[in-house]
Enzyme design. Structure first.
Site, PDB file in Angstrom:
ATOM      1  N   GLY A 190      68.138  35.598  73.524  1.00  0.00           N
ATOM      2  CA  GLY A 190      68.713  36.798  74.125  1.00  0.00           C
ATOM      3  C   GLY A 190      69.159  36.610  75.573  1.00  0.00           C
ATOM      4  N   ASN A 241      68.380  38.101  62.320  1.00  0.00           N
ATOM      5  CA  ASN A 241      67.177  38.871  62.641  1.00  0.00           C
ATOM      6  C   ASN A 241      67.606  40.087  63.453  1.00  0.00           C
ATOM      7  OD1 ASN A 241      64.738  39.878  63.480  1.00  0.00           O
ATOM      8  ND2 ASN A 241      64.191  38.130  64.779  1.00  0.00           N
ATOM      9  N   TRP A 242      67.572  41.241  62.818  1.00  0.00           N
ATOM     10  CA  TRP A 242      68.071  42.443  63.493  1.00  0.00           C
ATOM     11  C   TRP A 242      67.068  43.000  64.501  1.00  0.00           C
ATOM     12  CZ3 TRP A 242      70.443  45.803  58.940  1.00  0.00           C
ATOM     13  CH2 TRP A 242      71.461  45.060  58.318  1.00  0.00           C
ATOM     14  N   LYS A 243      65.866  42.467  64.507  1.00  0.00           N
ATOM     15  CA  LYS A 243      64.808  42.950  65.410  1.00  0.00           C
ATOM     16  C   LYS A 243      64.692  44.481  65.282  1.00  0.00           C
ATOM     17  CE  LYS A 243      65.483  38.823  68.107  1.00  0.00           C
ATOM     18  NZ  LYS A 243      65.433  38.111  69.367  1.00  0.00           N
ATOM     19  N   SER A 300      70.461  32.497  71.216  1.00  0.00           N
ATOM     20  CA  SER A 300      71.834  32.709  71.683  1.00  0.00           C
ATOM     21  C   SER A 300      72.880  31.971  70.846  1.00  0.00           C
ATOM     22  CB  SER A 300      71.958  32.346  73.174  1.00  0.00           C
ATOM     23  OG  SER A 300      71.138  33.209  73.953  1.00  0.00           O
ATOM     24  N   GLU A 330      63.096  27.836  68.017  1.00  0.00           N
ATOM     25  CA  GLU A 330      63.702  28.786  68.948  1.00  0.00           C
ATOM     26  C   GLU A 330      63.087  28.619  70.325  1.00  0.00           C
ATOM     27  OE1 GLU A 330      65.365  32.418  66.680  1.00  0.00           O
ATOM     28  OE2 GLU A 330      63.375  32.867  67.373  1.00  0.00           O
ATOM     29  N   GLY A 382      69.962  36.386  66.474  1.00  0.00           N
ATOM     30  CA  GLY A 382      69.534  37.719  66.879  1.00  0.00           C
ATOM     31  C   GLY A 382      70.739  38.594  67.167  1.00  0.00           C
ATOM     32  N   GLY A 383      71.074  38.722  68.451  1.00  0.00           N
ATOM     33  CA  GLY A 383      72.128  39.646  68.908  1.00  0.00           C
ATOM     34  C   GLY A 383      73.432  39.562  68.125  1.00  0.00           C
ATOM     35  N   GLU A 441      58.629  36.726  69.908  1.00  0.00           N
ATOM     36  CA  GLU A 441      58.356  38.087  70.407  1.00  0.00           C
ATOM     37  C   GLU A 441      57.045  38.619  69.836  1.00  0.00           C
ATOM     38  OE1 GLU A 441      62.169  39.607  69.248  1.00  0.00           O
ATOM     39  OE2 GLU A 441      63.089  38.378  70.812  1.00  0.00           O
ATOM     40  N   HIS A 461      57.522  34.844  65.061  1.00  0.00           N
ATOM     41  CA  HIS A 461      58.601  34.909  66.054  1.00  0.00           C
ATOM     42  C   HIS A 461      57.994  34.976  67.456  1.00  0.00           C
ATOM     43  CE1 HIS A 461      61.986  36.369  68.370  1.00  0.00           C
ATOM     44  NE2 HIS A 461      62.754  35.904  67.396  1.00  0.00           N
TER      45      HIS A 461
HETATM   46  O1  LIG Z   1      65.375  35.651  65.893  1.00  0.00           O
HETATM   47  C1  LIG Z   1      66.357  35.427  66.591  1.00  0.00           C
HETATM   48  C2  LIG Z   1      66.221  34.877  67.900  1.00  0.00           C
HETATM   49  O2  LIG Z   1      65.177  35.452  68.617  1.00  0.00           O
HETATM   50  C3  LIG Z   1      67.470  34.656  68.667  1.00  0.00           C
HETATM   51  O3  LIG Z   1      67.923  35.839  69.263  1.00  0.00           O
HETATM   52  P1  LIG Z   1      69.342  35.806  70.036  1.00  0.00           P
HETATM   53  O4  LIG Z   1      70.334  35.218  69.066  1.00  0.00           O
HETATM   54  O5  LIG Z   1      69.633  37.217  70.371  1.00  0.00           O
HETATM   55  O6  LIG Z   1      69.156  34.914  71.222  1.00  0.00           O
END
Ligand SMILES: O=C[C@H](O)COP(=O)(O)O
Length: 251
Positions: free
Chosen positions: A173, A9-11, A213, A167, A234-235, A97, A95
């Site tokens: 994050g 997920n590149w957000k 994470s 999640e 994510g990151g 967020e 999600h």
């Molecule tokens: O969609 C992905 C998640 O929100 C996890 O993000 P993260 O891997 O940066 O903690």
């Protein structure tokens, strides 16, 4: 047998040009991986570029959100049909967020899940508790409600097309991952909730990911758990090298 699914997920990261570069690097690093389904979820503005680049490869594409209506006066929104037309296979729904900043509720999640399924997309439905909820000992209750309401009244033949991503919000994050054991415990509970709704067979076929994470150094242990079928990353999905290591379960 559930095929593992690792989704990035590149957000709100990557312009079209940056997305192109990332996918080109990634394609080389993951060439030949067939036993894991690999998904990238760029922002809307890079979807067309990325779907073109992924055609005929072992990479599939997902969007990060959609509206539940097919079309209409919904300024700023994108429908499932539009995503499908572009070549998306997956769409992330609910999600944390989006729940936290954009007012997503279990009800809107349910509308989006149904709309996604009816236009042939595979929804990745996110659930998970906040730190406050975990400390209050209500993780199971929160996840149960999110699953029961978010996945309510689906057709039986649609259920196995849903992917759930557990999640825990406090792990997103933050560098704090749930231990593999804690993640397994909640995910196996989520599977039992799905079994209560749609039966053991459907629950046994549903893929449930862990997210929060996820990094090359913790993916192996997570994937060793019997109920964890992949990860929503994510990151660490923003760099080809780390995402490829995760896809290969390499620390
Ligand atoms: O969609 C992905 C998640 O929100 C996890 O993000 P993260 O891997 O940066 O903690």
């Amino acid at each position: 047998m559930r095929k593992p699914i690792i989704a990035g997920n590149w957000k709100m990261h990557k312009t079209g040009a940056e997305a192109k570069q990332l996918v080109e690097e990634l394609k080389e690093l993951i060439a030949g991986v067939e036993d894991v389904e690999i998904v990238v979820c760029p922002p809307f503005t890079a979807l067309e570029t990325v779907t073109e680049l992924c055609r005929g490869t072992n990479l599939t594409v997902g969007a990060q959100n959609m509206h539940w209506e097919k079309e209409g006066a919904y300024t700023g929104e994108i429908s499932g049909q539009m995503l499908k037309y572009l070549g998306c296979r997956y769409v992330i729904v609910g999600h944390s967020e989006r729940r936290q900043y954009f007012g997503e509720t279990n009800e809107t999640v349910n509308k989006k899940v149904k709309a996604a399924l009816s236009c042939g997309l595979y929804p990745i439905v996110c659930v998970g508790e906040t730190l406050e909820q975990r400390e209050a000992g209500i993780t199971a209750e929160v996840c149960r409600k999110q699953v029961e309401e978010g996945l309510a009244s689906l057709k039986d033949d649609q259920v196995s097309r849903v992917v759930v991503a557990y999640e825990p919000v406090w792990a997103i994050g933050t560098g704090r991952t749930a231990s593999a054991r804690d993640a397994e415990e909640v995910i196996s509970y989520i599977r039992s909730v799905v079994a209560g709704m749609y039966g053991e067979k459907a629950a046994g076929e549903m893929r449930i990911q862990y997210g929060g994470s996820v990094k090359p150094d913790n993916i192996k242990e997570l994937m060793e758990q019997p109920n964890i079928d992949g990860a929503l990353v994510g990151g660490a999905s923003l760099k080809a090298q780390s995402f490829a290591q995760i896809v290969r379960f390499e620390g």
